[in-house]
Write a protein that holds these residues in place. Sequence first.
Motif, PDB file in Angstrom:
ATOM      1  N   MET A   1       0.833  -1.213   0.000  1.00  0.00           N
ATOM      2  CA  MET A   1       0.000   0.000   0.000  1.00  0.00           C
ATOM      3  C   MET A   1       0.867   1.263   0.000  1.00  0.00           C
ATOM      4  N   LYS A   2       1.992   1.215   0.702  1.00  0.00           N
ATOM      5  CA  LYS A   2       2.891   2.369   0.747  1.00  0.00           C
ATOM      6  C   LYS A   2       3.455   2.677  -0.635  1.00  0.00           C
ATOM      7  N   ILE A   3       3.811   1.606  -1.359  1.00  0.00           N
ATOM      8  CA  ILE A   3       4.339   1.808  -2.718  1.00  0.00           C
ATOM      9  C   ILE A   3       3.271   2.425  -3.617  1.00  0.00           C
ATOM     10  N   PHE A   4       2.037   1.944  -3.473  1.00  0.00           N
ATOM     11  CA  PHE A   4       0.927   2.478  -4.268  1.00  0.00           C
ATOM     12  C   PHE A   4       0.729   3.961  -3.993  1.00  0.00           C
ATOM     13  N   ARG A   5       0.765   4.331  -2.707  1.00  0.00           N
ATOM     14  CA  ARG A   5       0.588   5.738  -2.340  1.00  0.00           C
ATOM     15  C   ARG A   5       1.757   6.588  -2.813  1.00  0.00           C
ATOM     16  N   LEU A   6       2.952   6.011  -2.798  1.00  0.00           N
ATOM     17  CA  LEU A   6       4.120   6.742  -3.298  1.00  0.00           C
ATOM     18  C   LEU A   6       3.970   7.031  -4.789  1.00  0.00           C
ATOM     19  N   ILE A   7       3.491   6.032  -5.521  1.00  0.00           N
ATOM     20  CA  ILE A   7       3.266   6.227  -6.969  1.00  0.00           C
ATOM     21  C   ILE A   7       2.238   7.335  -7.203  1.00  0.00           C
ATOM     22  N   LEU A   8       1.140   7.316  -6.418  1.00  0.00           N
ATOM     23  CA  LEU A   8       0.107   8.345  -6.563  1.00  0.00           C
ATOM     24  C   LEU A   8       0.642   9.725  -6.190  1.00  0.00           C
ATOM     25  N   LEU A   9       1.499   9.780  -5.186  1.00  0.00           N
ATOM     26  CA  LEU A   9       2.086  11.061  -4.789  1.00  0.00           C
ATOM     27  C   LEU A   9       2.958  11.629  -5.901  1.00  0.00           C
ATOM     28  N   ILE A  10       3.764  10.763  -6.500  1.00  0.00           N
ATOM     29  CA  ILE A  10       4.610  11.206  -7.620  1.00  0.00           C
ATOM     30  C   ILE A  10       3.741  11.669  -8.784  1.00  0.00           C
ATOM     31  N   LEU A  11       2.671  10.922  -9.051  1.00  0.00           N
ATOM     32  CA  LEU A  11       1.741  11.304 -10.121  1.00  0.00           C
ATOM     33  C   LEU A  11       1.089  12.645  -9.824  1.00  0.00           C
ATOM     34  N   HIS A  12       0.688  12.857  -8.576  1.00  0.00           N
ATOM     35  CA  HIS A  12       0.040  14.108  -8.182  1.00  0.00           C
ATOM     36  C   HIS A  12       0.997  15.283  -8.334  1.00  0.00           C
ATOM     37  N   LEU A  13       2.235  15.094  -7.914  1.00  0.00           N
ATOM     38  CA  LEU A  13       3.245  16.146  -8.066  1.00  0.00           C
ATOM     39  C   LEU A  13       3.504  16.428  -9.546  1.00  0.00           C
ATOM     40  N   GLY A  14       3.457  15.363 -10.352  1.00  0.00           N
ATOM     41  CA  GLY A  14       3.635  15.553 -11.791  1.00  0.00           C
ATOM     42  C   GLY A  14       2.512  16.383 -12.395  1.00  0.00           C
ATOM     43  N   LEU A  15       1.278  16.114 -11.978  1.00  0.00           N
ATOM     44  CA  LEU A  15       0.142  16.907 -12.457  1.00  0.00           C
ATOM     45  C   LEU A  15       0.261  18.361 -12.020  1.00  0.00           C
ATOM     46  N   LEU A  16       0.711  18.569 -10.779  1.00  0.00           N
ATOM     47  CA  LEU A  16       0.910  19.927 -10.280  1.00  0.00           C
ATOM     48  C   LEU A  16       1.954  20.662 -11.118  1.00  0.00           C
ATOM     49  N   PHE A  17       3.014  19.968 -11.472  1.00  0.00           N
ATOM     50  CA  PHE A  17       4.071  20.546 -12.301  1.00  0.00           C
ATOM     51  C   PHE A  17       3.529  20.930 -13.682  1.00  0.00           C
ATOM     52  N   LEU A  18       2.748  20.040 -14.286  1.00  0.00           N
ATOM     53  CA  LEU A  18       2.197  20.303 -15.619  1.00  0.00           C
ATOM     54  C   LEU A  18       1.192  21.451 -15.588  1.00  0.00           C
ATOM     55  N   LEU A  19       0.352  21.494 -14.560  1.00  0.00           N
ATOM     56  CA  LEU A  19      -0.619  22.580 -14.439  1.00  0.00           C
ATOM     57  C   LEU A  19       0.088  23.924 -14.260  1.00  0.00           C
ATOM     58  N   THR A  20       1.169  23.926 -13.524  1.00  0.00           N
ATOM     59  CA  THR A  20       1.956  25.148 -13.364  1.00  0.00           C
ATOM     60  C   THR A  20       2.526  25.594 -14.708  1.00  0.00           C
ATOM     61  N   GLY A  21       2.919  24.608 -15.517  1.00  0.00           N
ATOM     62  CA  GLY A  21       3.417  24.919 -16.858  1.00  0.00           C
ATOM     63  C   GLY A  21       2.377  25.617 -17.706  1.00  0.00           C
ATOM     64  N   VAL A  22       1.103  25.224 -17.555  1.00  0.00           N
ATOM     65  CA  VAL A  22       0.022  25.881 -18.295  1.00  0.00           C
ATOM     66  C   VAL A  22      -0.042  27.365 -17.931  1.00  0.00           C
ATOM     67  N   LEU A  23       0.098  27.676 -16.644  1.00  0.00           N
ATOM     68  CA  LEU A  23       0.027  29.069 -16.197  1.00  0.00           C
ATOM     69  C   LEU A  23       1.179  29.910 -16.749  1.00  0.00           C
ATOM     70  N   LEU A  24       2.286  29.261 -17.087  1.00  0.00           N
ATOM     71  CA  LEU A  24       3.450  29.989 -17.605  1.00  0.00           C
ATOM     72  C   LEU A  24       3.221  30.524 -19.014  1.00  0.00           C
ATOM     73  N   ASN A  25       2.104  30.102 -19.658  1.00  0.00           N
ATOM     74  CA  ASN A  25       1.778  30.665 -20.971  1.00  0.00           C
ATOM     75  C   ASN A  25       1.574  32.174 -20.902  1.00  0.00           C
TER      76      ASN A  25
END
Length: 330
Positions: A1-25
């Motif tokens: 379960m910890k590994i699963f949550r770690l994967i989701l955390l990395i995915l969530h941070l990745g989405l946050l990074f991409l959304l921030t990139g949108v604002l940089l337009n």
Amino acid sequence: MKIFRLILLILHLGLLFLLTGVLLNAYIPPKIFPWFNLLSLGFPILVIGYVILTFFWIFSWKKRAFVFMFLGLFFLNPVKRWVNYSSESKETANLKILTFNIKAGTLLGKDEIQKYIDDQKADLVFVQENGGELKLQNLTGKNSIPVVSLYTHYKIISRKNLFEGLPNRDITVQCEQVDLEIRGKIYRVMNVHLESFGVVKSMVKLNGNSEEDEQKVKDLVKRLIPTFKSHQEQVQIIRKSIDASPYPVIVAGDFNAVPNSYEYYKTSEGLKDAFYEVGRGSGTSFHDYKYPLRIDYIFTSESIKPVSYKVDRSVNLSDHFPVIATFKIE
């Protein structure tokens, strides 16, 4: 379960990074880094993924949920440019505007389109992909340049094609600047049709064949990136005219660009987006794909107050829905 949550955390941070990139337009034009503009097309999917993962952390009773909830507040305004629920304006409108890419009337014919536009009784009608002049009741227009036409019962002072002389310009890329006298005051209006991506359904429909699908994605990106860069040149011309205008401005039409794109941020600087101000529900105006694409806009100077905004989904006369908005002017 910890590994699963770690994967989701990395995915969530990745989405946050991409959304921030949108604002940089808002700060980085496509000619410098076009990939941020590419991200703007995927903004709805990125936001939905971000929200789902945030709820996962909430239901998991994780403290990180509060962090992601707080950071998510930065994306409320960008979301409102796609989906909005404004309160009803108490102002009384005295100007009605309709903008409509009619696809040259190829779907049901121009007679149906003319009847629809006549029934709206708008004061200003912005038409793109006109395919020739329309014959409207109580409104006069002039097909002075290809692709775009403005119809109104107000007095036209002057007309100008802003994109005339633009190098390597496709004939379908047009922006007409028209100075009008409305109730004794001059207004500058711009009817916009930015360069199309030239994408059809077969180009974006994946069939499950990995090699063919990969090639389709590569071909699609090859079309998008150069068009983003061309849009930068076109929008800069529009922006220059807006900044130099001695009159209040109204900018409307088909921008072939989604909210939170470079085109959106650059054009809307110092102007009001009528949908953002008074719109309700989805702003999606292009319906040929099963994907939310808001590419038709009405921007106005601060002195022109939006009262109502509607994407009319009751008619299917083109691959675009008509956009109708009312305003209060002095």
